[in-house]
Scaffold this motif. Structure first.
Motif, PDB file in Angstrom:
ATOM      1  N   LEU A 167       0.833  -1.204   0.000  1.00 13.18           N
ATOM      2  CA  LEU A 167       0.000   0.000   0.000  1.00 13.18           C
ATOM      3  C   LEU A 167       0.868   1.254   0.000  1.00 13.18           C
ATOM      4  O   LEU A 167       0.588   2.224  -0.718  1.00 13.18           O
ATOM      5  N   SER A 168       1.946   1.234   0.784  1.00 10.72           N
ATOM      6  CA  SER A 168       2.845   2.390   0.842  1.00 10.72           C
ATOM      7  C   SER A 168       3.470   2.671  -0.525  1.00 10.72           C
ATOM      8  O   SER A 168       3.588   3.828  -0.949  1.00 10.72           O
ATOM      9  N   GLN A 207       0.739   4.182  -2.707  1.00 10.56           N
ATOM     10  CA  GLN A 207       0.472   5.570  -2.321  1.00 10.56           C
ATOM     11  C   GLN A 207       1.579   6.508  -2.800  1.00 10.56           C
ATOM     12  O   GLN A 207       1.332   7.657  -3.136  1.00 10.56           O
ATOM     13  N   GLU A 258       2.209   0.075  -9.697  1.00  8.56           N
ATOM     14  CA  GLU A 258       0.918  -0.169 -10.329  1.00  8.56           C
ATOM     15  C   GLU A 258       0.887  -1.626 -10.740  1.00  8.56           C
ATOM     16  O   GLU A 258       1.927  -2.222 -11.020  1.00  8.56           O
ATOM     17  N   GLU A 303     -11.182   3.809   2.846  1.00  5.64           N
ATOM     18  CA  GLU A 303     -10.168   4.672   2.239  1.00  5.64           C
ATOM     19  C   GLU A 303      -8.917   3.874   1.903  1.00  5.64           C
ATOM     20  O   GLU A 303      -8.336   4.028   0.820  1.00  5.64           O
ATOM     21  N   GLN A 304      -8.491   2.977   2.809  1.00  3.00           N
ATOM     22  CA  GLN A 304      -7.286   2.178   2.569  1.00  3.00           C
ATOM     23  C   GLN A 304      -7.464   1.234   1.386  1.00  3.00           C
ATOM     24  O   GLN A 304      -6.576   1.116   0.535  1.00  3.00           O
ATOM     25  N   THR A 341      -9.551   1.529  -1.042  1.00  2.00           N
ATOM     26  CA  THR A 341      -9.669   2.339  -2.254  1.00  2.00           C
ATOM     27  C   THR A 341      -8.288   2.753  -2.741  1.00  2.00           C
ATOM     28  O   THR A 341      -7.985   2.698  -3.946  1.00  2.00           O
ATOM     29  N   GLN A 342      -7.431   3.162  -1.802  1.00  2.00           N
ATOM     30  CA  GLN A 342      -6.065   3.551  -2.172  1.00  2.00           C
ATOM     31  C   GLN A 342      -5.298   2.355  -2.736  1.00  2.00           C
ATOM     32  O   GLN A 342      -4.553   2.489  -3.706  1.00  2.00           O
ATOM     33  N   LEU A 343      -5.476   1.190  -2.111  1.00  2.00           N
ATOM     34  CA  LEU A 343      -4.769   0.001  -2.572  1.00  2.00           C
ATOM     35  C   LEU A 343      -5.194  -0.349  -3.996  1.00  2.00           C
ATOM     36  O   LEU A 343      -4.355  -0.605  -4.865  1.00  2.00           O
ATOM     37  N   SER A 375      -6.391   1.610  -6.115  1.00  2.00           N
ATOM     38  CA  SER A 375      -6.039   2.671  -7.067  1.00  2.00           C
ATOM     39  C   SER A 375      -4.768   2.308  -7.825  1.00  2.00           C
ATOM     40  O   SER A 375      -4.450   2.904  -8.855  1.00  2.00           O
TER      41      SER A 375
END
Length: 221
Positions: free
Chosen positions: A61-62, A65, A70, A112-113, A115-117, A119
């Motif tokens: 995840l980091s 972000q 990708e 939120e986490q 969704t970010q992952l 993304s």
């Protein structure tokens, strides 16, 4: 409800647990297993510090972000590998509870986490095999797929003289596809005996050896 089949062979026991609400399936036994993993271009995996060390979903995840990672992944609504990966992500982000409840899913920050992952998903596919083919035909850095298909992709990448994928097994969010074969009981003794013979054949040492040669595993070691 009528079931027009004598046996079922889903990618994961999850689908038997969720779908066999009338407990019609008997003799379910895993024929092979393969974890759902991240295959990341070797050079990028080295840059991210993922090579030779344990990697968590939070580490991934980091990197996402930070815009450093990708990946391609199958749809969680169309393919077992995508769904399994998604559930693995949820377990990891929730701290690996015994089960995921609807209450867990209301955990502040979880949406939120995740969704970010997600993304980080560059391209999606409705099938794990199609995803592998799409990856090989394109110019992508990583994909989430079955270990066996990452092995297959690496064989093709090697033949083409291209950079291989480094396999990352997220230690807190690893999902397993255990490929159970089960009998749908219609009360027909002859059919049940025939099914057990097929299952016994698939579990024989010779066939299990052949399965291993495809990149799948036949045990949890």
């Amino acid at each position: 409800e009528t079931v027009d089949y004598d046996a079922v062979w889903p990618a994961s026991s999850l689908w038997l647990t969720a779908g066999d609400t009338q407990y019609r399936v008997k003799h379910a036994q895993s024929i092979s297993i393969t974890p759902v993993v991240f295959g990341i271009r070797q050079g990028l995996a080295e840059e991210l510090g993922f090579v030779g060390t344990e990697v968590s979903v939070s580490d991934l995840l980091s990197a996402i972000q930070a815009g450093e990672l990708e990946f391609c992944m199958t749809s969680a609504t169309q393919s077992n590998s995508g769904c399994s990966a998604y559930i693995g992500f949820l377990y990891a982000l929730l701290g690996n509870p015994d089960v995921i409840t609807s209450e867990n899913l209301q955990t502040p920050g979880l949406a939120e986490q995740i969704t970010q992952l997600l993304s980080g998903v560059d391209r999606s596919s409705g099938s794990s095999d199609w995803l592998k083919d799409m990856f090989l035909e394109g110019d992508y850095d990583a994909m989430v797929n079955y270990e066996s298909l990452i092995i297959s992709a690496n064989q093709e990448l090697e033949e083409q003289g291209r950079e291989p994928l480094y396999v990352v097994y997220p230690y807190d969010g690893l999902s397993i596809s255990d490929s159970p074969l089960g009998y749908v009981d219609h009360g027909e003794k002859g059919q049940e005996e025939a099914f057990l013979k097929v299952q016994e054949y698939l579990m024989s040492d010779d066939v299990q050896d052949q399965i291993q040669k495809t990149g799948r595993r036949t045990g949890y070691e």
